[in-house]
Motif scaffolding. Structure first.
Motif, PDB file in Angstrom:
ATOM      1  N   SER A  50      49.761   1.320  37.439  1.00 41.19           N
ATOM      2  CA  SER A  50      50.317   0.087  36.531  1.00 41.19           C
ATOM      3  C   SER A  50      50.806  -0.939  37.284  1.00 41.19           C
ATOM      4  O   SER A  50      50.975  -2.247  36.587  1.00 41.19           O
ATOM      5  N   GLY A  51      50.969  -1.000  38.573  1.00 41.64           N
ATOM      6  CA  GLY A  51      51.412  -2.202  39.353  1.00 41.64           C
ATOM      7  C   GLY A  51      53.035  -2.271  39.325  1.00 41.64           C
ATOM      8  O   GLY A  51      53.563  -3.451  39.628  1.00 41.64           O
ATOM      9  N   GLU A 226      47.234   1.003  32.087  1.00 43.79           N
ATOM     10  CA  GLU A 226      46.651  -0.423  31.627  1.00 43.79           C
ATOM     11  C   GLU A 226      47.396  -1.340  30.801  1.00 43.79           C
ATOM     12  O   GLU A 226      47.515  -2.365  30.884  1.00 43.79           O
ATOM     13  N   ALA A 229      49.866  -2.888  32.940  1.00 46.49           N
ATOM     14  CA  ALA A 229      49.435  -4.024  33.826  1.00 46.49           C
ATOM     15  C   ALA A 229      48.667  -5.063  33.136  1.00 46.49           C
ATOM     16  O   ALA A 229      48.395  -6.190  33.672  1.00 46.49           O
ATOM     17  N   SER A 230      48.532  -4.984  31.907  1.00 45.94           N
ATOM     18  CA  SER A 230      47.970  -6.027  30.996  1.00 45.94           C
ATOM     19  C   SER A 230      48.995  -7.271  30.949  1.00 45.94           C
ATOM     20  O   SER A 230      48.632  -8.478  30.431  1.00 45.94           O
ATOM     21  N   THR A 233      51.314 -10.970  36.055  1.00 48.56           N
ATOM     22  CA  THR A 233      50.459 -11.827  36.817  1.00 48.56           C
ATOM     23  C   THR A 233      49.438 -10.792  37.500  1.00 48.56           C
ATOM     24  O   THR A 233      49.828  -9.497  37.672  1.00 48.56           O
ATOM     25  N   GLU A 234      48.583 -11.494  38.300  1.00 50.65           N
ATOM     26  CA  GLU A 234      47.811 -10.570  39.138  1.00 50.65           C
ATOM     27  C   GLU A 234      48.597  -9.495  39.995  1.00 50.65           C
ATOM     28  O   GLU A 234      48.046  -8.224  40.262  1.00 50.65           O
ATOM     29  N   LYS A 237      52.823  -7.216  38.175  1.00 54.82           N
ATOM     30  CA  LYS A 237      52.609  -6.619  36.886  1.00 54.82           C
ATOM     31  C   LYS A 237      53.680  -6.466  35.892  1.00 54.82           C
ATOM     32  O   LYS A 237      54.875  -6.082  36.389  1.00 54.82           O
ATOM     33  N   ASP A 301      57.303 -14.956  39.483  1.00 51.89           N
ATOM     34  CA  ASP A 301      56.907 -13.723  39.718  1.00 51.89           C
ATOM     35  C   ASP A 301      57.084 -13.830  41.279  1.00 51.89           C
ATOM     36  O   ASP A 301      57.520 -14.623  41.915  1.00 51.89           O
TER      37      ASP A 301
END
Length: 435
Positions: A50-51, A226, A229-230, A233-234, A237, A301
């Protein structure tokens, strides 16, 4: 995707949002049932994918922290939730626990199951008695519903949660000082290594996470890695609660994807108070280097704020307009850090005292321009040399304020005091007119 992403805050407007029945009506504890059908390692993998990064300020990957727990260690494993929210300007965890305590309780159960812990602790700042009582009530409801205790929902998994009231010390927000407090000792940071993952609470493997980090876990398990994580930012998340306070029209909590800008948040909050403009602000509480109006479009972020020379921290956005004396504001913060220093190490114990003395003189207009260099030298002697991050945090607003507002410091000296003091300003204007 809309600008705001209410997930943790979605239930806040419901009637009796803190009750189990209300939480269950919104799908509460469904993620727990899903988690109990999964292998613990699969839960850790989902959180990794998930980040999710720690929401307590450091931004360390949560799933990675969980994976550090040595499962071959014969000692018990513990989960500790850091709810000792006391950073000036930080006000997200307390309203979260008041309005939606069950999302935290569900997160604790899932997280404990993932790291194979049978005992968890929620360490709450002692001054917020109303919050302690609300979380205790939520834990009691969870026990009564079978979400806690022995053989949870027939899974064979056992878990007990203790809600612990701290003694009211800012230093206990530092994770190892928190452990000292839990064990009944004076809250002071521990020397590392060993790290808590190896020898934490009662010298056993321990995971320590912020309230918001743990509260984010049910949505990850319920909606998928997902989905989480959507957003963001990169490298940063997901969503987070941004706390806006100060000279803004509508202060409060704004839950949005990481990477949103302060300009967007101010627009959502109705702008700065009428007739005034932003002068300076903190991105992550008073221990982060302050920024100015030129940073309005910096992505909020971890990477964006870091590139601007500050830290995202706890996303405690304190906004100050042109009527605020930056020297006085920084002095007040520094007085806080001096008071809250645990006294264990010399750089912080002595250094914060000297910072206050120097700043207080400058605020009164006493001294000379070279005192600014002395102040920066004092900061340099603390930064990176204190036992924990409290000393580092105390220097951040000072060094950054001199960087952006050096002339304002000098104005205090030339005008014999704070130019924002109405009496001083009048006297100075009269002197100029006479000259």
């Amino acid at each position: 995707m809309s600008t705001l992403t209410p997930v943790l805050t979605d239930i806040w407007d419901a009637e009796q949002s803190w009750k189990l029945a209300t939480y269950a009506d919104r799908g509460g504890y469904e993620a727990l049932k899903t988690a109990l059908t999964m292998a613990p390692d699969d839960i850790i993998t989902a959180v990794k994918d998930s980040g999710l990064r720690g929401r307590g300020g450091a931004g360390f990957p949560t799933g990675m922290k969980w994976s550090f727990i040595p499962q071959d260690n014969p000692n018990p494993k513990y989960l500790v939730v850091n709810a000792d929210e006391s950073e000036p300007g930080t006000c997200k965890d307390i309203p979260l626990m008041m309005a939606n305590p069950h999302v935290l309780v569900e997160g604790v159960i899932i997280s404990s199951f993932a790291i194979r812990a049978n005992q968890a602790f929620i360490y709450i700042r002692g001054e917020v008695l109303h919050v302690i009582r609300r979380v205790q009530a939520a834990v009691a409801e969870a026990y009564a519903a079978g979400h806690l205790g022995r053989d949870i929902h027939g899974s064979g998994y056992d878990l007990d949660i203790v809600v612990h009231a701290g003694a009211g010390a800012y230093i206990c927000g530092e994770e190892t000082a928190l452990l000292e407090g839990l064990e009944g000792r004076r809250g002071q940071p521990r020397l590392r290594p060993p790290f808590p993952a190896v020898a934490g609470l009662y010298a056993s493997p321990t995971v320590i996470n912020n309230v918001e980090s743990i509260a984010s876990v049910p949505s990850i398990i319920g909606n998928g890695a997902e989905w989480f994580a959507s957003m963001g930012t990169e490298k940063s998340k997901g969503f987070g609660i941004f706390s806006l306070s100060g000279h803004v029209t509508t202060p409060g909590q704004y839950e949005a994807p990481l990477g949103i800008t302060l300009r967007e948040l101010i627009d959502l909050a109705g702008g700065m108070r009428e007739g005034h403009e932003l002068k300076f602000w903190t991105p992550g509480g008073s221990s982060t280097p302050l920024l100015t109006a030129e940073h309005l479009d910096v992505p909020l972020d971890f990477e964006g704020v870091g590139a601007a020379g500050s830290m995202l921290g706890t996303r405690a956005l304190q906004l100050f307009d042109e009527t605020t004396c930056v020297v006085r504001a920084v002095l007040r913060w520094t007085e806080f850090y001096k008071h809250e220093s645990c006294g264990k190490c010399t750089p912080c114990r002595e250094g914060t005292w000297w910072l206050v003395q120097t700043l207080a003189n400058l605020e009164k207009g006493i001294g000379q321009e070279s005192d600014l260099d002395l102040l920066l030298d004092q900061c340099d002697n603390i930064l990176g040399r204190s036992f924990c991050a409290l000393g580092d945090g105390a220097t951040s607003p000072i060094s950054s304020s001199i960087q952006y507002f050096r002339q304002e410091y000098l104005d205090h000296l030339t005008q014999g005091g704070c130019p924002f003091d109405p009496m001083k300003a009048t006297l100075f204007a009269d002197e100029l007119e006479m000259a």
